[in-house]
Design a protein around this motif. Structure first.
Motif, mmCIF file in Angstrom:
data_model
loop_
_atom_site.group_PDB
_atom_site.id
_atom_site.type_symbol
_atom_site.label_atom_id
_atom_site.label_comp_id
_atom_site.label_asym_id
_atom_site.label_seq_id
_atom_site.Cartn_x
_atom_site.Cartn_y
_atom_site.Cartn_z
ATOM 1 N N UNK A 1 0.814 -1.219 0.000
ATOM 2 C CA UNK A 1 0.000 0.000 0.000
ATOM 3 C C UNK A 1 0.848 1.269 0.000
ATOM 4 N N UNK A 2 1.920 1.358 0.832
ATOM 5 C CA UNK A 2 2.717 2.593 0.806
ATOM 6 C C UNK A 2 3.284 2.903 -0.573
ATOM 7 N N UNK A 3 3.696 1.885 -1.309
ATOM 8 C CA UNK A 3 4.236 2.127 -2.647
ATOM 9 C C UNK A 3 3.158 2.676 -3.574
ATOM 10 N N UNK A 4 1.944 2.158 -3.438
ATOM 11 C CA UNK A 4 0.864 2.655 -4.292
ATOM 12 C C UNK A 4 0.491 4.087 -3.937
ATOM 13 N N UNK A 5 0.444 4.404 -2.644
ATOM 14 C CA UNK A 5 0.128 5.789 -2.254
ATOM 15 C C UNK A 5 1.188 6.736 -2.801
ATOM 16 N N UNK A 6 2.460 6.342 -2.717
ATOM 17 C CA UNK A 6 3.526 7.172 -3.291
ATOM 18 C C UNK A 6 3.345 7.305 -4.795
ATOM 19 N N UNK A 7 2.969 6.203 -5.453
ATOM 20 C CA UNK A 7 2.749 6.255 -6.895
ATOM 21 C C UNK A 7 1.538 7.106 -7.251
ATOM 22 N N UNK A 8 0.515 7.109 -6.390
ATOM 23 C CA UNK A 8 -0.649 7.972 -6.621
ATOM 24 C C UNK A 8 -0.229 9.433 -6.607
ATOM 25 N N UNK A 9 0.629 9.799 -5.684
ATOM 26 C CA UNK A 9 1.107 11.183 -5.632
ATOM 27 C C UNK A 9 1.974 11.522 -6.834
ATOM 28 N N UNK A 10 2.778 10.562 -7.275
ATOM 29 C CA UNK A 10 3.575 10.787 -8.479
ATOM 30 C C UNK A 10 2.687 10.928 -9.705
ATOM 31 N N UNK A 11 1.632 10.110 -9.791
ATOM 32 C CA UNK A 11 0.720 10.199 -10.927
ATOM 33 C C UNK A 11 -0.036 11.521 -10.914
#
Length: 413
Positions: free
Chosen positions: A179-189
């Motif tokens: 989940x933390x990686x996806x949240x970081x990726x959401x912010x990058x997106x």
């Protein structure tokens, strides 16, 4: 264009003059706010460059509409925006860059980030961690140890706003980083899309410290979602069956799409509802009429006298009433000038391998349609209320012109 019902175009061309001009109040119904509404969280400090993304006329807390446009509907939403999904023209807005709390419309950012990376036919097992959601918050009814296809998870997320479905999808999308990686990726997106005021803390939109977005940013995120045929299919699904779990001796059940726009608005494309006690009601909805595809976004609304989807429908009606060349600004194209890093300040772990499904040519054309004329400038900005980091952002000039029966209704979704 007019940012105060005032046709003085020099304020649109001169940010300093516009900053000094009084904001035009947005039309609002004469209703009292509900008692006991919690205070809104303190947003990050406004940055004049972020407020002008998409055009200088959008740098207002008030109303901005094209010259001669009829009065927009009176809404309880604290901010809203209407834009053309294909051309990117912003047709009108109230406080387009005012920070707001997203609630479950943030699930659109999750979809925009990982939907094309997950095989919808793959079957996965729900874990105890997936079910770790706020008590009383929106859940589709997934079971620990239950086996569901990823397509079922997306249906649970978009029809019933299942927070446990969001956790499961974020865990899968983040690969080893979870989940933390996806949240970081959401912010990058979000940053890649130009949604510089969006900062995700949770994948579901359940409230978290420093979690914000804006009506303008939501339109950028929605544009990416509506360009995806798979998303459109899920968003227009009226009912879906959550399968029985024989190994757990539990039966299946049916869910219904909570976005009432698809049942009541001709040409509806779907969208997403959202609500928490802190955020109040948020909404994103799209529709097609006469060959035009519009999206309406809103934040901070109350359910009376109009529910969130009804406020979205009123904005869509207003947008469709405007001429095709009406514009007060522009939705910027993805992949603008930027520096490395995300809104979280964290590095982005690799996401799960992208599934091999090229985007349709029409979708690619929609997401990269022509930008307005003008120069682009990059500037370092301070973003979010947590770690401070430098972002380079782009300024663009614009052209003038159910859950199963018996389940308790959640307190947040």
């Amino acid at each position: 264009m007019q940012a105060a019902g005032n046709p003085a175009a020099q304020t649109a061309r001169n940010p300093a003059a516009q900053a000094a001009a009084p904001a035009v109040p947005c039309p609002r119904p004469d209703v009292k706010p509900p008692p006991g509404r919690p205070p809104r969280p303190t947003p990050p400090k406004d940055d004049p460059v972020l407020r002008a993304v998409g055009g200088d006329a959008l740098a207002t807390d008030g109303l901005v509409v094209p010259p001669g446009a009829k009065r927009p509907p009176a809404l309880t939403a604290t901010s809203w925006l209407v834009a053309d999904l294909d051309t990117g023209e912003v047709l009108g807005s109230c406080g387009p860059h005012v920070y707001g709390t997203p609630a479950s419309v943030q699930k659109l950012l999750l979809a925009a980030t990982v939907m094309d990376r997950l095989d919808p036919k793959k079957t996965i097992t729900v874990t105890e961690g997936d079910l770790a959601i706020e008590p009383g918050s929106s859940a589709v009814g997934l079971l620990k140890g239950g086996r569901y296809t990823i397509a079922t998870l997306w249906l649970g997320l978009l029809l019933n706003s299942g927070n446990e479905a969001a956790n499961a999808l974020a865990r899968l999308g983040g690969g080893a980083g979870g989940v933390p990686a996806t949240v970081a990726a959401m912010n990058a997106e979000a940053k890649r899309l130009g949604a510089y005021q969006t900062h995700a803390v949770t994948p579901s939109g359940l409230d978290g410290p420093g979690q914000f977005t804006s009506a303008y940013d939501l339109a950028l995120i929605a544009r990416k979602c509506f360009a995806d045929a798979e998303f459109r299919k899920y968003a227009l699904t009226r009912t879906a069956q959550i399968p029985a779990q024989k190994q757990l001796k539990k039966g299946g059940f049916q869910i219904q799409n909570e976005n009432k726009l698809i049942f009541n608005y001709p040409g509806a494309l779907g969208g997403k509802t959202g609500f928490t006690q802190l955020a109040r009601h948020s909404y994103v909805g799209g529709a097609e009429r006469g060959g035009r595809r519009l999206v309406a976004t809103l934040l901070g609304a109350e359910a009376r006298p109009l529910r969130g989807w009804q406020q979205g429908a009123a904005l869509l009606d207003w947008g469709f009433s405007l001429p095709r060349d009406a514009s007060v600004g522009k939705l910027v194209a993805p992949d603008g000038p930027e520096t490395k890093g995300t809104a979280t300040g964290a590095s982005v772990a690799p996401l799960a391998e992208k599934r091999p499904a090229p985007a349709p040519a029409a979708a690619r054309a929609a997401s990269s349609s022509g930008l307005p004329l003008g120069a682009a400038a990059a500037i370092a900005v301070i973003l979010a209320a947590t770690p401070l980091l430098l972002l380079l952002t782009q300024r663009r000039r614009h052209r003038v012109r159910r859950r199963p029966a018996g389940r308790a209704r959640p307190t947040s979704r």
